[in-house]
Scaffold this motif. Structure first.
Motif, PDB file in Angstrom:
ATOM      1  N   SER A 213      94.687  46.146  61.059  1.00 14.66           N
ATOM      2  CA  SER A 213      95.868  46.562  60.252  1.00 14.66           C
ATOM      3  C   SER A 213      95.192  48.131  59.873  1.00 14.66           C
ATOM      4  O   SER A 213      94.264  48.649  60.134  1.00 14.66           O
ATOM      5  N   PRO A 214      96.366  48.765  59.292  1.00 12.04           N
ATOM      6  CA  PRO A 214      96.122  50.170  58.964  1.00 12.04           C
ATOM      7  C   PRO A 214      94.847  50.576  58.161  1.00 12.04           C
ATOM      8  O   PRO A 214      94.262  51.590  58.271  1.00 12.04           O
ATOM      9  N   GLN A 215      94.560  49.816  57.257  1.00 15.92           N
ATOM     10  CA  GLN A 215      93.449  49.584  56.335  1.00 15.92           C
ATOM     11  C   GLN A 215      92.080  49.190  57.030  1.00 15.92           C
ATOM     12  O   GLN A 215      91.037  49.667  56.175  1.00 15.92           O
ATOM     13  N   GLY A 216      92.143  48.734  58.038  1.00 16.46           N
ATOM     14  CA  GLY A 216      90.923  48.326  58.815  1.00 16.46           C
ATOM     15  C   GLY A 216      90.812  46.577  58.120  1.00 16.46           C
ATOM     16  O   GLY A 216      91.145  45.718  58.848  1.00 16.46           O
ATOM     17  N   HIS A 217      90.575  46.733  56.862  1.00 15.72           N
ATOM     18  CA  HIS A 217      90.532  45.409  56.181  1.00 15.72           C
ATOM     19  C   HIS A 217      91.421  45.697  54.934  1.00 15.72           C
ATOM     20  O   HIS A 217      91.385  46.734  54.214  1.00 15.72           O
ATOM     21  N   PRO A 218      92.568  44.719  54.333  1.00 15.75           N
ATOM     22  CA  PRO A 218      92.964  45.024  53.259  1.00 15.75           C
ATOM     23  C   PRO A 218      92.188  44.919  51.884  1.00 15.75           C
ATOM     24  O   PRO A 218      90.912  44.295  52.131  1.00 15.75           O
ATOM     25  N   VAL A 219      92.327  45.708  50.839  1.00 15.95           N
ATOM     26  CA  VAL A 219      91.337  45.842  49.987  1.00 15.95           C
ATOM     27  C   VAL A 219      91.172  44.371  49.419  1.00 15.95           C
ATOM     28  O   VAL A 219      92.267  43.736  49.323  1.00 15.95           O
ATOM     29  N   ILE A 220      89.979  44.090  49.178  1.00 14.16           N
ATOM     30  CA  ILE A 220      89.673  42.649  48.427  1.00 14.16           C
ATOM     31  C   ILE A 220      89.309  42.848  46.861  1.00 14.16           C
ATOM     32  O   ILE A 220      88.527  43.605  46.440  1.00 14.16           O
ATOM     33  N   ILE A 221      90.058  42.151  46.013  1.00 16.29           N
ATOM     34  CA  ILE A 221      89.793  42.292  44.636  1.00 16.29           C
ATOM     35  C   ILE A 221      89.184  40.819  44.156  1.00 16.29           C
ATOM     36  O   ILE A 221      89.432  39.909  44.832  1.00 16.29           O
ATOM     37  N   GLN A 222      88.622  40.886  43.087  1.00 14.66           N
ATOM     38  CA  GLN A 222      87.843  39.692  42.643  1.00 14.66           C
ATOM     39  C   GLN A 222      88.026  39.767  40.997  1.00 14.66           C
ATOM     40  O   GLN A 222      87.732  40.908  40.499  1.00 14.66           O
ATOM     41  N   ALA A 223      87.728  38.687  40.368  1.00 12.21           N
ATOM     42  CA  ALA A 223      87.965  38.823  38.992  1.00 12.21           C
ATOM     43  C   ALA A 223      86.808  37.811  38.230  1.00 12.21           C
ATOM     44  O   ALA A 223      87.097  37.585  36.895  1.00 12.21           O
ATOM     45  N   GLY A 224      85.979  37.395  38.677  1.00 14.83           N
ATOM     46  CA  GLY A 224      84.851  36.424  38.284  1.00 14.83           C
ATOM     47  C   GLY A 224      83.977  36.975  37.234  1.00 14.83           C
ATOM     48  O   GLY A 224      83.585  38.082  37.470  1.00 14.83           O
ATOM     49  N   ALA A 225      83.930  36.207  36.076  1.00 12.73           N
ATOM     50  CA  ALA A 225      82.958  36.930  35.110  1.00 12.73           C
ATOM     51  C   ALA A 225      82.063  35.922  34.941  1.00 12.73           C
ATOM     52  O   ALA A 225      80.918  36.477  34.251  1.00 12.73           O
ATOM     53  N   SER A 226      81.636  34.824  35.558  1.00 11.09           N
ATOM     54  CA  SER A 226      80.537  33.967  35.428  1.00 11.09           C
ATOM     55  C   SER A 226      79.411  34.917  36.288  1.00 11.09           C
ATOM     56  O   SER A 226      79.756  35.702  37.143  1.00 11.09           O
ATOM     57  N   ASP A 227      78.121  34.388  36.135  1.00 11.97           N
ATOM     58  CA  ASP A 227      77.039  34.776  37.172  1.00 11.97           C
ATOM     59  C   ASP A 227      77.506  34.836  38.407  1.00 11.97           C
ATOM     60  O   ASP A 227      77.184  35.605  39.470  1.00 11.97           O
ATOM     61  N   THR A 228      77.753  33.641  38.811  1.00 11.76           N
ATOM     62  CA  THR A 228      78.132  32.794  40.389  1.00 11.76           C
ATOM     63  C   THR A 228      79.448  34.224  40.839  1.00 11.76           C
ATOM     64  O   THR A 228      79.416  34.567  41.848  1.00 11.76           O
ATOM     65  N   GLY A 229      80.302  34.328  39.880  1.00  8.24           N
ATOM     66  CA  GLY A 229      81.409  35.211  40.258  1.00  8.24           C
ATOM     67  C   GLY A 229      81.065  36.861  40.412  1.00  8.24           C
ATOM     68  O   GLY A 229      81.569  37.187  41.396  1.00  8.24           O
ATOM     69  N   LYS A 230      80.119  37.191  39.588  1.00  7.72           N
ATOM     70  CA  LYS A 230      79.662  38.565  39.622  1.00  7.72           C
ATOM     71  C   LYS A 230      79.018  38.690  41.047  1.00  7.72           C
ATOM     72  O   LYS A 230      78.819  39.690  41.541  1.00  7.72           O
ATOM     73  N   GLU A 231      78.164  37.549  41.328  1.00  4.25           N
ATOM     74  CA  GLU A 231      77.659  37.701  42.645  1.00  4.25           C
ATOM     75  C   GLU A 231      78.498  37.801  43.812  1.00  4.25           C
ATOM     76  O   GLU A 231      78.322  38.666  44.767  1.00  4.25           O
ATOM     77  N   LEU A 232      79.501  36.918  43.918  1.00  3.43           N
ATOM     78  CA  LEU A 232      80.648  37.007  44.741  1.00  3.43           C
ATOM     79  C   LEU A 232      81.213  38.425  44.845  1.00  3.43           C
ATOM     80  O   LEU A 232      81.381  39.104  45.928  1.00  3.43           O
ATOM     81  N   ALA A 233      81.582  39.004  43.709  1.00  2.42           N
ATOM     82  CA  ALA A 233      82.114  40.465  43.512  1.00  2.42           C
ATOM     83  C   ALA A 233      81.137  41.474  44.264  1.00  2.42           C
ATOM     84  O   ALA A 233      81.643  42.442  44.804  1.00  2.42           O
ATOM     85  N   ALA A 234      80.013  41.295  43.698  1.00  5.14           N
ATOM     86  CA  ALA A 234      78.889  42.436  44.462  1.00  5.14           C
ATOM     87  C   ALA A 234      78.665  42.253  45.798  1.00  5.14           C
ATOM     88  O   ALA A 234      78.422  43.330  46.606  1.00  5.14           O
ATOM     89  N   ALA A 235      79.057  41.035  46.469  1.00  2.00           N
ATOM     90  CA  ALA A 235      78.890  41.123  47.921  1.00  2.00           C
ATOM     91  C   ALA A 235      80.008  41.432  48.769  1.00  2.00           C
ATOM     92  O   ALA A 235      79.893  41.869  49.388  1.00  2.00           O
ATOM     93  N   THR A 236      81.174  41.076  47.887  1.00  2.00           N
ATOM     94  CA  THR A 236      82.481  41.391  48.939  1.00  2.00           C
ATOM     95  C   THR A 236      83.539  42.179  48.202  1.00  2.00           C
ATOM     96  O   THR A 236      84.377  42.846  48.976  1.00  2.00           O
ATOM     97  N   ALA A 237      83.499  42.455  46.818  1.00  2.00           N
ATOM     98  CA  ALA A 237      84.684  42.959  46.216  1.00  2.00           C
ATOM     99  C   ALA A 237      84.762  44.359  46.368  1.00  2.00           C
ATOM    100  O   ALA A 237      83.910  45.006  46.325  1.00  2.00           O
ATOM    101  N   GLU A 238      86.124  44.896  46.307  1.00  2.00           N
ATOM    102  CA  GLU A 238      86.044  46.419  46.110  1.00  2.00           C
ATOM    103  C   GLU A 238      87.065  46.857  44.907  1.00  2.00           C
ATOM    104  O   GLU A 238      86.714  48.064  44.710  1.00  2.00           O
ATOM    105  N   VAL A 239      87.612  45.962  44.290  1.00  2.00           N
ATOM    106  CA  VAL A 239      88.251  46.173  43.196  1.00  2.00           C
ATOM    107  C   VAL A 239      87.693  44.804  41.928  1.00  2.00           C
ATOM    108  O   VAL A 239      88.068  43.743  42.617  1.00  2.00           O
ATOM    109  N   VAL A 240      87.503  45.006  40.989  1.00  2.00           N
ATOM    110  CA  VAL A 240      87.174  43.818  40.065  1.00  2.00           C
ATOM    111  C   VAL A 240      87.710  44.150  38.952  1.00  2.00           C
ATOM    112  O   VAL A 240      87.744  45.092  38.322  1.00  2.00           O
ATOM    113  N   PHE A 241      88.571  43.136  38.239  1.00  2.00           N
ATOM    114  CA  PHE A 241      89.290  43.087  37.048  1.00  2.00           C
ATOM    115  C   PHE A 241      88.202  42.726  36.034  1.00  2.00           C
ATOM    116  O   PHE A 241      87.588  41.566  36.112  1.00  2.00           O
TER     117      PHE A 241
END
Length: 451
Positions: A213-241
């Protein structure tokens, strides 16, 4: 003078607005939920304000209990499927990013990879996927389960899910499709890379049937606030709410989250944290506060209590409205939204009455009621404190609150040099200053995928 750090802006759009009583407002269109023209108009208004992202939240469920209560506040009860919605909005806009929620708990990686790659092609590089694990048992029941799987299990599945989706997005190199009439060759076979994934949750042997696709990968968003969620965001997310309601809490979240990225080989600048704020603009602070009070007074008390009960995972409807909630009614932990649970539990500890909690509960967002200057002051303060890279702005009533923001707050931010005068790129990655991922199968792809 050096250019100031620019604010990124996204807006989360729900029919008529995010306030549970928004559909009752005189300016509202109560049947906006399935009306695609309503969404097109809102997206065009946000694009007029040079927003980076127009975002649709979603849950793959409908409430099937306490329907008499929810009939007074029908949130997520009559809405379009979000990727379909954004595909229809795409043709009515030219620059604004288009993001949607799709759950990893009740989908397959191939379907999600294909949907968002298609949306990225349709929009010319403006697609974004909000990765969620779902947070209510209504969704679980739609897919044959009595309850959601445990929090940690859902996030482990989500981690592998995203990995598979990214592999699928790299099925084809950027220049694989050549359409050479002389050679009668449509694509270069050597530039197609089948996925061979064997994991705990998924087994995928195949590939995506659409060009990169034009962006290579569409932008990945994540919003987890738990410790587990923050680990997922740190590993994969490009935008975090972000979910912090104070500058101090937001700074702590920002530092914590970005500090986790190095172990995944990622640079902090490849992730943008957007603080959550709700805005009501008035000519005076008193006028803005009055608008907010009017909305709160419209809200049916049973709806407010039901939302608190849902996010707390405990039915509080038997309690008196004007007495404090007994602390023993609050469970020790939540399997749903961790930040929302903490917000409610904090108000219970303060000794607030059930009515006060139902009226104040805002799902971890800061509500700004004030003049354009006052709202801009707060946004500038958060940026200068290092609390965020921008904001996910919600508007209690649409379109009026968004119109006020675009016409009054945006010019004030522009005057201060904090916000763009116009779009300078065409893709969401360009708007946010995010790098375009290099395909993992070409030189430099492995290191780029980790950045």
């Amino acid at each position: 003078m050096p250019q100031r750090r620019q604010i990124a802006l996204a807006t989360l759009v729900q029919p008529n607005g995010t306030h549970l009583a928004s559909w009752l407002a005189p300016e509202a269109q109560p049947d906006a939920g399935p009306d695609i023209n309503w969404y097109r108009r809102i997206a065009q208004l946000a694009e007029k304000g040079k927003f980076d992202l127009f975002f649709i939240a979603d849950t793959p469920a409908v409430r099937t209990e306490h329907l008499k209560i929810w009939s007074h506040g029908p949130v997520f009860m009559n809405v379009l499927e979000p990727v379909t919605l954004l595909s229809a909005v795409a043709g009515a806009t030219t620059h604004i990013g288009l993001g949607a929620t799709v759950s990893t708990s009740f989908s397959e990686p191939y379907n999600v990879a294909r949907m968002f790659a298609s949306l990225d092609h349709i929009t010319g590089g403006r697609a974004a996927w909000n990765v969620v694990t779902s947070a209510n048992d209504f969704a679980a029941r739609n897919f044959g389960h009595a309850k959601l799987p445990p929090h940690g299990e859902r996030y482990a599945r989500a981690q592998e899910f995203v990995e598979v989706v990214q592999q699928l997005w790299d099925t084809w190199e950027d220049d694989a499709w050549i359409y050479d009439r002389e050679e009668k060759l449509s694509f270069v076979p050597e530039k197609m890379h089948p996925v061979a994934h064997e994991g705990k949750h998924f087994r995928v042997h195949g590939g995506l049937n659409i060009a990169r696709s034009p962006q290579g990968h569409p932008v990945i968003i994540q919003a987890g606030a738990s410790d587990t969620g923050k680990e997922l965001a740190a590993a994969t997310a490009e935008v975090v709410f972000g979910t912090a309601a104070t500058v101090k809490g937001a700074v702590e979240f920002y530092k914590d989250l970005k500090g986790r990225m190095a172990k995944y080989g990622r640079h902090p600048d490849t992730l943008k944290v957007l603080g959550g704020i709700t805005c009501i603009v008035g000519d005076t602070a008193e006028a803005a506060e009055a608008k907010n009070r009017e909305l709160q007074e419209m809200l049916h008390p049973a709806v407010g209590v039901a939302r608190v009960s849902q996010d707390l995972e405990v039915d509080l409807s038997d309690l008196p409205l004007d007495e404090p909630v007994p602390p023993h009614r609050i469970p020790a932990a939540s399997n749903h939204h961790q930040a929302y649970f903490a917000e409610i539990a904090g108000m219970v500890r303060e000794g607030l009455t059930l009515r006060q909690i139902a009226q104040r509960y805002n799902r971890s967002k800061t509500t700004l009621c004030g003049t354009p200057k006052q709202i801009a002051d707060v946004m500038e303060e958060w940026m200068e404190a290092g609390a965020c890279d921008g904001f996910m702005v919600t508007f209690p009533v649409l379109p009026t609150c968004l119109t006020d923001f675009v016409e009054k707050v945006v010019p004030e931010l522009q005057r201060r040099g904090l916000y763009r005068q116009d779009y300078t790129g065409t893709s969401l990655r360009e708007h946010l200053g995010l790098p375009r991922p290099v395909n993992r199968h070409v030189a430099g792809g492995a290191s780029a995928a980790a950045e």
